[in-house]
Design an enzyme around this catalytic site. Structure first.
Site, PDB file in Angstrom:
ATOM      1  N   TYR A  39       6.903  20.409 -25.450  1.00  0.00           N
ATOM      2  CA  TYR A  39       7.254  19.785 -24.168  1.00  0.00           C
ATOM      3  C   TYR A  39       8.491  18.888 -24.317  1.00  0.00           C
ATOM      4  O   TYR A  39       9.426  18.949 -23.506  1.00  0.00           O
ATOM      5  CB  TYR A  39       6.037  18.995 -23.703  1.00  0.00           C
ATOM      6  CG  TYR A  39       6.196  18.196 -22.448  1.00  0.00           C
ATOM      7  CD1 TYR A  39       6.222  18.808 -21.205  1.00  0.00           C
ATOM      8  CD2 TYR A  39       6.281  16.798 -22.502  1.00  0.00           C
ATOM      9  CE1 TYR A  39       6.342  18.054 -20.043  1.00  0.00           C
ATOM     10  CE2 TYR A  39       6.389  16.049 -21.355  1.00  0.00           C
ATOM     11  CZ  TYR A  39       6.424  16.677 -20.126  1.00  0.00           C
ATOM     12  OH  TYR A  39       6.539  15.919 -18.986  1.00  0.00           O
ATOM     13  N   LYS A  93      12.093  19.148 -22.502  1.00  0.00           N
ATOM     14  CA  LYS A  93      12.573  18.056 -21.654  1.00  0.00           C
ATOM     15  C   LYS A  93      13.910  17.499 -22.153  1.00  0.00           C
ATOM     16  O   LYS A  93      14.737  17.047 -21.346  1.00  0.00           O
ATOM     17  CB  LYS A  93      11.523  16.954 -21.569  1.00  0.00           C
ATOM     18  CG  LYS A  93      10.274  17.352 -20.766  1.00  0.00           C
ATOM     19  CD  LYS A  93      10.628  17.803 -19.365  1.00  0.00           C
ATOM     20  CE  LYS A  93       9.439  17.769 -18.406  1.00  0.00           C
ATOM     21  NZ  LYS A  93       9.793  18.344 -17.089  1.00  0.00           N
TER      22      LYS A  93
HETATM   23  N1  LIG Z   1       3.250  12.408 -14.613  1.00  0.00           N
HETATM   24  C1  LIG Z   1       4.094  11.824 -15.463  1.00  0.00           C
HETATM   25  O1  LIG Z   1       3.930  10.661 -15.856  1.00  0.00           O
HETATM   26  C2  LIG Z   1       5.282  12.589 -15.951  1.00  0.00           C
HETATM   27  C3  LIG Z   1       6.068  12.033 -16.957  1.00  0.00           C
HETATM   28  C4  LIG Z   1       7.219  12.663 -17.364  1.00  0.00           C
HETATM   29  C5  LIG Z   1       7.575  13.873 -16.776  1.00  0.00           C
HETATM   30  N2  LIG Z   1       6.775  14.435 -15.824  1.00  0.00           N
HETATM   31  C6  LIG Z   1       7.208  15.700 -15.233  1.00  0.00           C
HETATM   32  O2  LIG Z   1       7.082  15.637 -13.817  1.00  0.00           O
HETATM   33  C7  LIG Z   1       6.877  16.943 -13.303  1.00  0.00           C
HETATM   34  C8  LIG Z   1       5.657  16.941 -12.386  1.00  0.00           C
HETATM   35  O3  LIG Z   1       4.504  16.683 -13.168  1.00  0.00           O
HETATM   36  P1  LIG Z   1       3.145  16.111 -12.587  1.00  0.00           P
HETATM   37  O4  LIG Z   1       2.770  14.979 -13.446  1.00  0.00           O
HETATM   38  O5  LIG Z   1       3.267  15.909 -11.114  1.00  0.00           O
HETATM   39  O6  LIG Z   1       2.157  17.340 -12.939  1.00  0.00           O
HETATM   40  P2  LIG Z   1       1.169  18.235 -12.041  1.00  0.00           P
HETATM   41  O7  LIG Z   1       0.450  19.125 -12.974  1.00  0.00           O
HETATM   42  O8  LIG Z   1       0.374  17.363 -11.114  1.00  0.00           O
HETATM   43  O9  LIG Z   1       2.175  19.096 -11.125  1.00  0.00           O
HETATM   44  C9  LIG Z   1       2.951  20.158 -11.635  1.00  0.00           C
HETATM   45  C10 LIG Z   1       2.898  21.305 -10.654  1.00  0.00           C
HETATM   46  O10 LIG Z   1       3.733  22.379 -11.130  1.00  0.00           O
HETATM   47  C11 LIG Z   1       3.113  23.617 -10.800  1.00  0.00           C
HETATM   48  N3  LIG Z   1       3.608  24.687 -11.670  1.00  0.00           N
HETATM   49  C12 LIG Z   1       3.324  24.892 -12.994  1.00  0.00           C
HETATM   50  N4  LIG Z   1       3.957  25.977 -13.434  1.00  0.00           N
HETATM   51  C13 LIG Z   1       4.667  26.492 -12.386  1.00  0.00           C
HETATM   52  C14 LIG Z   1       5.538  27.605 -12.240  1.00  0.00           C
HETATM   53  N5  LIG Z   1       5.796  28.432 -13.259  1.00  0.00           N
HETATM   54  N6  LIG Z   1       6.108  27.822 -11.030  1.00  0.00           N
HETATM   55  C15 LIG Z   1       5.851  27.002  -9.975  1.00  0.00           C
HETATM   56  N7  LIG Z   1       5.019  25.933 -10.068  1.00  0.00           N
HETATM   57  C16 LIG Z   1       4.445  25.675 -11.255  1.00  0.00           C
HETATM   58  C17 LIG Z   1       1.623  23.345 -11.005  1.00  0.00           C
HETATM   59  O11 LIG Z   1       0.828  24.284 -10.274  1.00  0.00           O
HETATM   60  C18 LIG Z   1       1.478  21.903 -10.496  1.00  0.00           C
HETATM   61  O12 LIG Z   1       1.075  21.867  -9.143  1.00  0.00           O
HETATM   62  C19 LIG Z   1       6.721  17.858 -14.533  1.00  0.00           C
HETATM   63  O13 LIG Z   1       7.968  18.462 -14.816  1.00  0.00           O
HETATM   64  C20 LIG Z   1       6.361  16.890 -15.626  1.00  0.00           C
HETATM   65  O14 LIG Z   1       6.669  17.388 -16.901  1.00  0.00           O
HETATM   66  C21 LIG Z   1       5.643  13.815 -15.393  1.00  0.00           C
END
Ligand SMILES: NC(=O)c1ccc[n+]([C@@H]2O[C@H](COP(=O)([O-])OP(=O)(O)OC[C@H]3O[C@@H](n4cnc5c(N)ncnc54)[C@H](O)[C@@H]3O)[C@@H](O)[C@H]2O)c1
Length: 303
Positions: A173, A177
């Protein structure tokens, strides 16, 4: 939902917008008057598909509040899927102004145990899932620009502290990123000529991706400001998606609660130049001096 707002009339694609941070972005853009393509494959946290249609649920929420939205269920890391997604925005709403790359999932494991499939699937969904949508959106904007139509477009990518600082147990991951952070710089430099800015965020919020990992830190307070709510991430993304952000490109924004900072990337340190090739045996002292003069790296998450 407002028909006025800082994104009134702008056509916005948000990937992975069925849940978590992406869902918050979709609602926030719609509240600022944008027409939203809500993409979500509806996968589980580790990437398997489900029968649910979270994208359609978010579309219903936006429409119920008086906004305009349409669902898309394509896989962002599929070349044809990413192309269909861009085409759907153009066919449905007549164009595209903003692409927010947010979709992804995690398959955490220590590097020494990480399986090939866990590497491939996580790098694919994040890194190729950013490139494929950017590539097709940029081709559309280049064609618009060459046809003499004004383009004032935006791409907002989603990186992570796991990529910028490193994170134990998240080698796949974090590499994806960090790749997104690098891709953002090149895309910003290449797409400026077509009227497109490219920025990225490194968010921190309570979603299904993080609620088990940072359970204590993520707990919602009984009252007061919920600093870990995913809705806190969206204002900077909506602003970056608006025409007001013109001139801001190639930047990384760290966002958590009410805290906003620029993520400062790799920089050239103060050099030492021998004026000729170094001998390996003399480098011990030289490297010690470079490290003494350099900036101390940020701690790796979980180290
Ligand atoms: N939550 C955090 O603290 C955090 C921190 C750093 C980065 N991020 C990044 O933020 C973004 C959102 O994450 P989140 O925490 O809301 O997670 P989440 O799992 O709640 O949401 C991610 C969504 O992406 C969808 N998804 C997965 N693969 C897919 C694909 N191939 N095509 C289309 N949709 C797809 C999933 O169905 C899900 O609904 C991600 O890129 C994650 O890596 C989140």
């Amino acid at each position: 939902m407002a028909t006025e707002g800082i994104c009134a009339g702008r056509i916005v694609i948000i990937t992975g917008a069925g849940r978590g941070i992406g869902r918050a972005h979709a609602l926030a853009f719609a509240a600022e008057g944008a027409k939203v393509v809500v993409n979500d494959l509806g996968s589980t946290l580790s990437g398997e598909s489900t029968a649910e249609t979270p994208a359609e649920q978010v579309v219903s929420e936006i429409r119920a509040a008086g906004g305009e939205a349409v669902a898309n269920g394509d896989d962002v890391a599929s070349w044809e899927g990413a192309q269909r997604l861009v085409q759907q925005a153009v066919d449905t709403f007549g164009g595209l102004d903003v692409l927010v790359n947010n979709a992804g999932f995690v398959r955490d494991r220590m590097l020494v145990n990480l399986a090939e499939e866990e590497w491939d699937s996580v790098v694919r969904v994040h890194l190729k899932g950013h490139f494929a949508t950017m590539r097709h959106a940029a081709a559309y904007w280049r064609a618009e620009s060459k046809a003499g139509r004004a383009v004032d477009a935006r791409i907002i990518n989603t990186s992570s502290g796991a990529g910028l600082q490193g994170s134990v147990g998240q080698g796949n991951y974090g590499a994806a990123k960090a790749g997104i952070a690098g891709l953002t710089l090149t895309a910003a430099a290449e797409f400026g000529r077509y009227g497109v800015t490219v920025n990225a965020i490194a968010p921190s919020a309570r979603t299904r991706m993080t609620e088990t990992v940072f359970a204590d830190m993520m707990a919602a307070p009984e009252d007061g400001f919920d600093a870990m709510a995913p809705e806190n991430i969206s204002p900077i993304v909506v602003w970056l998606g608006s025409t007001e952000s013109a001139g801001v490109t190639g930047r990384m924004f760290e966002v958590e609660g009410g805290r906003l900072a620029l993520g400062e990337g790799w920089r050239h340190g103060v050099p030492v130049d021998r004026g000729a090739r170094w001998n390996p045996a003399e480098l011990g002292t030289v490297v010690s001096e470079l490290i003494a003069k350099g900036v101390t790296p940020e701690p790796v998450y979980g180290a």
